[in-house]
Design a protein around this motif. Sequence first.
Motif, PDB file in Angstrom:
ATOM      1  N   GLY A  39      -3.247  -3.423   0.303  1.00 31.00           N
ATOM      2  CA  GLY A  39      -2.934  -3.219   1.710  1.00 31.00           C
ATOM      3  C   GLY A  39      -3.444  -1.893   2.231  1.00 31.00           C
ATOM      4  O   GLY A  39      -4.365  -1.294   1.686  1.00 31.00           O
ATOM      5  N   GLY A  40      -2.806  -1.412   3.295  1.00 34.88           N
ATOM      6  CA  GLY A  40      -3.257  -0.197   3.956  1.00 34.88           C
ATOM      7  C   GLY A  40      -2.452   1.022   3.578  1.00 34.88           C
ATOM      8  O   GLY A  40      -2.261   1.935   4.402  1.00 34.88           O
ATOM      9  N   ILE A  41      -1.955   1.091   2.354  1.00 35.48           N
ATOM     10  CA  ILE A  41      -1.149   2.225   1.907  1.00 35.48           C
ATOM     11  C   ILE A  41      -2.041   3.446   1.747  1.00 35.48           C
ATOM     12  O   ILE A  41      -3.078   3.395   1.075  1.00 35.48           O
ATOM     13  N   VAL A  42      -1.647   4.554   2.361  1.00 36.20           N
ATOM     14  CA  VAL A  42      -2.445   5.769   2.278  1.00 36.20           C
ATOM     15  C   VAL A  42      -1.646   6.950   1.712  1.00 36.20           C
ATOM     16  O   VAL A  42      -2.230   7.965   1.354  1.00 36.20           O
ATOM     17  N   GLY A  43      -0.334   6.833   1.665  1.00 38.61           N
ATOM     18  CA  GLY A  43       0.500   7.915   1.159  1.00 38.61           C
ATOM     19  C   GLY A  43       1.322   7.461  -0.030  1.00 38.61           C
ATOM     20  O   GLY A  43       0.885   6.639  -0.836  1.00 38.61           O
ATOM     21  N   ASP A  44       2.531   7.989  -0.143  1.00 36.30           N
ATOM     22  CA  ASP A  44       3.411   7.653  -1.254  1.00 36.30           C
ATOM     23  C   ASP A  44       3.930   6.223  -1.133  1.00 36.30           C
ATOM     24  O   ASP A  44       4.020   5.666  -0.030  1.00 36.30           O
TER      25      ASP A  44
END
Length: 393
Positions: A39-44
Amino acid sequence: MRGMGRKLSIMLMTVAVLALGSGTALATDWTFTDLSLQGGIVGDSYALGINNNGDIVGKASFAGLDTHDYHATLWSGGVANDLGTLGLESSASSINDSGVIAGKAFVTTFPTDFKAALFSIGADPVNIHPYDIAYSVSSWSGIGDINNSGKMVGSLSTDYYDRLPILWSDSETYTILDAGPLNNGNAHRINNLGQVTGLIAVNKYDSQGNYLGWFPEAAFWDADGTLTPLGTFDGKHCFTGGLNDLGQVLVNVDDGNAYERWSYVWQDGAIGERLADLGGGLTDVHAINSDGLIVGTATTADGEKHAVLWQAGEIIDLNDLVSGTDLILEYASDINEQGQIIGWGVRDDGTATGQTVAFLLSPNLTPTPVPTSVLLFGSGIAGLALIRRRMRA
């Protein structure tokens, strides 16, 4: 960096030798999945709950959010789904086998705070906070667990300090559970029998009768709501972790020192032996399945937190079961009936605070031809096998 030799040694440790006429053994290997890559996870990201279909829920920082802002997340079919929020942040703590997702979402209307919520893909979260209960300056609620009948448990605050354990029969019907003499407590887990675990507040006194204050005590509620305080097990703070369908309750105990904690399994009024640690003096148990496999966290002799698995009295560092990743697995939060383990680790990027990454660790059972000489050797160490899984229909 973990080399192939290390992986082979772990494989030998986790071989379950079976008496099969064909001369084969069932070897347990593991598949590691970095959930932050979906998916579009960019951080923690944090994985908090898993059902028996392998669907995972938790929270993650997606593109467009501040680095430390999180939305409730569903990982399913190799995709990370942003489940949205009602204001700022949200978090999904549990998913049942029917796919109903429960947790909490922040609301910006007065009184602003997190509210118990249900989530689904493509729709706004549903706020199920019990607004008809009187509060003073704060009104917070959250769902910790949901069972396959759709019953949910969690906590409700009526001011800054007081909380009540709450059971939802459905999104509109709730019961405040018996919270003991101080009427203060939390509900953490519910199994498919309707049994609940959590904690209640109790007053404590020293040997001279001097009042020391109130402290948390582990608690168990039968399906009919009957409260059983579990005691404090010679510690100041005592609270429950996981609960399975056999009524086995995980209990964590500490003496107020954040660096020392010990863990037990309670069932039917009896407490087992203290669970093993990794040499650092701290264990924290979080979930147990019906095979008695327990997951949680333990500190090493160097003080590092490692995700761990307990089986038949043995403790296994989950970092020893994976290779080819720069993650240090720190926290195992849940395990399902198939033995799939979720949690999170920290990316070892050389900085003091690396990225927190949700993970899935799945056992693979595959028939593996084994030479007769290895079978003979294995028969001598079968009793020391660290992982055993029974085949399921």
